[in-house]
Write an enzyme that holds these catalytic residues in place. Sequence first.
Site, PDB file in Angstrom:
ATOM      1  N   SER A 142       0.876  -1.180   0.000  1.00  0.00           N
ATOM      2  CA  SER A 142       0.000   0.000   0.000  1.00  0.00           C
ATOM      3  C   SER A 142       0.910   1.226   0.000  1.00  0.00           C
ATOM      4  CB  SER A 142      -0.839  -0.004   1.281  1.00  0.00           C
ATOM      5  OG  SER A 142      -1.434   1.260   1.502  1.00  0.00           O
ATOM      6  N   TYR A 155      -2.436  -1.026  10.397  1.00  0.00           N
ATOM      7  CA  TYR A 155      -2.328  -1.191   8.940  1.00  0.00           C
ATOM      8  C   TYR A 155      -0.984  -0.649   8.445  1.00  0.00           C
ATOM      9  CZ  TYR A 155      -4.019  -1.028   4.050  1.00  0.00           C
ATOM     10  OH  TYR A 155      -4.198  -1.207   2.694  1.00  0.00           O
TER      11      TYR A 155
HETATM   12  P1  NAD Z   1     -11.409  -6.104  -0.315  1.00  0.00           P
HETATM   13  O1  NAD Z   1     -12.032  -5.979   1.023  1.00  0.00           O
HETATM   14  O2  NAD Z   1     -12.223  -5.834  -1.535  1.00  0.00           O
HETATM   15  O3  NAD Z   1     -10.761  -7.550  -0.496  1.00  0.00           O
HETATM   16  C1  NAD Z   1     -10.036  -8.165   0.541  1.00  0.00           C
HETATM   17  C2  NAD Z   1      -9.958  -9.651   0.259  1.00  0.00           C
HETATM   18  O4  NAD Z   1      -9.300 -10.279   1.374  1.00  0.00           O
HETATM   19  C3  NAD Z   1     -11.345 -10.303   0.146  1.00  0.00           C
HETATM   20  O5  NAD Z   1     -11.315 -11.332  -0.813  1.00  0.00           O
HETATM   21  C4  NAD Z   1     -11.548 -10.886   1.545  1.00  0.00           C
HETATM   22  O6  NAD Z   1     -12.455 -11.985   1.563  1.00  0.00           O
HETATM   23  C5  NAD Z   1     -10.131 -11.323   1.846  1.00  0.00           C
HETATM   24  N1  NAD Z   1      -9.925 -11.556   3.274  1.00  0.00           N
HETATM   25  C6  NAD Z   1     -10.138 -10.725   4.316  1.00  0.00           C
HETATM   26  N2  NAD Z   1      -9.874 -11.347   5.478  1.00  0.00           N
HETATM   27  C7  NAD Z   1      -9.492 -12.606   5.151  1.00  0.00           C
HETATM   28  C8  NAD Z   1      -9.104 -13.730   5.907  1.00  0.00           C
HETATM   29  N3  NAD Z   1      -9.056 -13.714   7.246  1.00  0.00           N
HETATM   30  N4  NAD Z   1      -8.769 -14.863   5.250  1.00  0.00           N
HETATM   31  C9  NAD Z   1      -8.836 -14.931   3.899  1.00  0.00           C
HETATM   32  N5  NAD Z   1      -9.197 -13.880   3.129  1.00  0.00           N
HETATM   33  C10 NAD Z   1      -9.525 -12.746   3.760  1.00  0.00           C
HETATM   34  O7  NAD Z   1     -10.128  -5.151  -0.266  1.00  0.00           O
HETATM   35  P2  NAD Z   1      -9.122  -4.615  -1.381  1.00  0.00           P
HETATM   36  O8  NAD Z   1      -9.202  -3.136  -1.356  1.00  0.00           O
HETATM   37  O9  NAD Z   1      -9.270  -5.336  -2.667  1.00  0.00           O
HETATM   38  O10 NAD Z   1      -7.736  -5.002  -0.683  1.00  0.00           O
HETATM   39  C11 NAD Z   1      -6.860  -5.982  -1.173  1.00  0.00           C
HETATM   40  C12 NAD Z   1      -5.444  -5.668  -0.723  1.00  0.00           C
HETATM   41  O11 NAD Z   1      -5.045  -4.422  -1.294  1.00  0.00           O
HETATM   42  C13 NAD Z   1      -5.296  -5.512   0.805  1.00  0.00           C
HETATM   43  O12 NAD Z   1      -4.075  -6.088   1.220  1.00  0.00           O
HETATM   44  C14 NAD Z   1      -5.257  -4.017   0.982  1.00  0.00           C
HETATM   45  O13 NAD Z   1      -4.555  -3.648   2.142  1.00  0.00           O
HETATM   46  C15 NAD Z   1      -4.532  -3.598  -0.282  1.00  0.00           C
HETATM   47  N6  NAD Z   1      -4.722  -2.200  -0.636  1.00  0.00           N
HETATM   48  C16 NAD Z   1      -5.975  -1.718  -0.883  1.00  0.00           C
HETATM   49  C17 NAD Z   1      -6.107  -0.374  -1.219  1.00  0.00           C
HETATM   50  C18 NAD Z   1      -7.432   0.239  -1.518  1.00  0.00           C
HETATM   51  O14 NAD Z   1      -7.489   1.468  -1.584  1.00  0.00           O
HETATM   52  N7  NAD Z   1      -8.483  -0.521  -1.728  1.00  0.00           N
HETATM   53  C19 NAD Z   1      -4.982   0.452  -1.279  1.00  0.00           C
HETATM   54  C20 NAD Z   1      -3.748  -0.077  -1.010  1.00  0.00           C
HETATM   55  C21 NAD Z   1      -3.628  -1.409  -0.688  1.00  0.00           C
END
Ligand code: NAD
Length: 260
Positions: A142, A155
Site C-alpha cells: 500500500s 495497517y
Molecule cells: P477487499 O475488502 O475488496 O478484499 C479483501 C480480500 O481479502 C477479500 O477477498 C476478503 O475476503 C479477503 N480476506 C479478508 N480477510 C481474510 C481472511 N481472514 N482470510 C482470507 N481472506 C480474507 O479489499 P481490497 O481493497 O481489494 O484489498 C486488497 C489488498 O489491497 C489488501 O491487502 C489491501 O490492504 C490492499 N490495498 C488496498 C487499497 C485500496 O485502496 N483498496 C490500497 C492499497 C492497498
Amino acid sequence: MLKGKTALVTGSTSGIGLGIAEALAARGANIVLNGLGDRAEVERLRARIADQHRVAVRYDAADMSRPDAIRAMVESSIAALGAIDVLVNNAGIQFVAPVEDFPVEKWDAILAINLSAAFHTTRLALPRMKANGWGRIVNIASAHALVASPYKSAYVAAKHGIAGFTKAIALEVAEQGITVNAICPGYVWTPLVERQIPDTAKARGITEEQVKRDVLLAAQPTRKFVTVAEVAELAAFLAGERAASLTGAILPLDGGWTAH
Ligand code: NAD
C-alpha cells in the site's frame, strides 16, 4: 503468457485480488482463489473465470489469520495443480481508530492477515519454486508501506513490515529465478475503502463526503482513485518473463501520493 503456470492469489473473492486473479487467468495461468464470501457466489465466480479463460480454477476458503489453514491450502494447491509458480499475497483488512482506542484483537488480526500470512505462504511455497528454478511473488502492500496516516497504526505497521519482508526475501532467492516485489497502491475504490469511510468520518469529526474529498483523494495529486485494472496489469507484468530482473522493488501506484 503464463500458460501451464499456477497462481495463488490470497483474498481474491473481491476487489484487487479478484482483478489480479482475472488478469492472470487471462494470461493462461491456472488459479487458486481464496477469500471470504458466500459459498454459492464464490462458486459462480470460480466457474465463470474457469469458463471464460479455459483454465483450472480452484477455491480454498483458508482463513489467512490461521497458519494451519494456510499450510493446508498451499499443500493442497501444489498437490492438485503441480506447483504455486506465482504467489500473490493480497488478502488484507483495515481498521481505523486512535491508537489508545485501538481494539487489541483488531491489531492482532491486521498483523496476522496483512503481514504474517505472507510469511507463511512464502515459506511454504518457496521450496517448490526453488526446485523449479522459477517463481514470482507479488505482495500487495500500500502507499501506507511508504508513508503513514493517523488512526491506521496497525495497517501502517503491517504494510511497512511487508515492504521490508519483500526486500529480505528478494535477496534470499535472487539467484534462483524467483522475484519478489511489492505493489503499493494509493486509494482504490473497493469494499475495503468503502467500509472505512464511516469510521474515518467519526475519528476525524467530518462528514463521509469530506472523507472522500479531503482525506482520500486529497492525498492523490491525480484526484482520482487508482483502478483495480491498473493494479492487476502491474501484477501480471511482474508475474511474466519480462520482469525477470525486477526484484526487491517497492513500487508505488498511487497517483503521485508518495511523491509529496
Ligand atoms: P477487499 O475488502 O475488496 O478484499 C479483501 C480480500 O481479502 C477479500 O477477498 C476478503 O475476503 C479477503 N480476506 C479478508 N480477510 C481474510 C481472511 N481472514 N482470510 C482470507 N481472506 C480474507 O479489499 P481490497 O481493497 O481489494 O484489498 C486488497 C489488498 O489491497 C489488501 O491487502 C489491501 O490492504 C490492499 N490495498 C488496498 C487499497 C485500496 O485502496 N483498496 C490500497 C492499497 C492497498
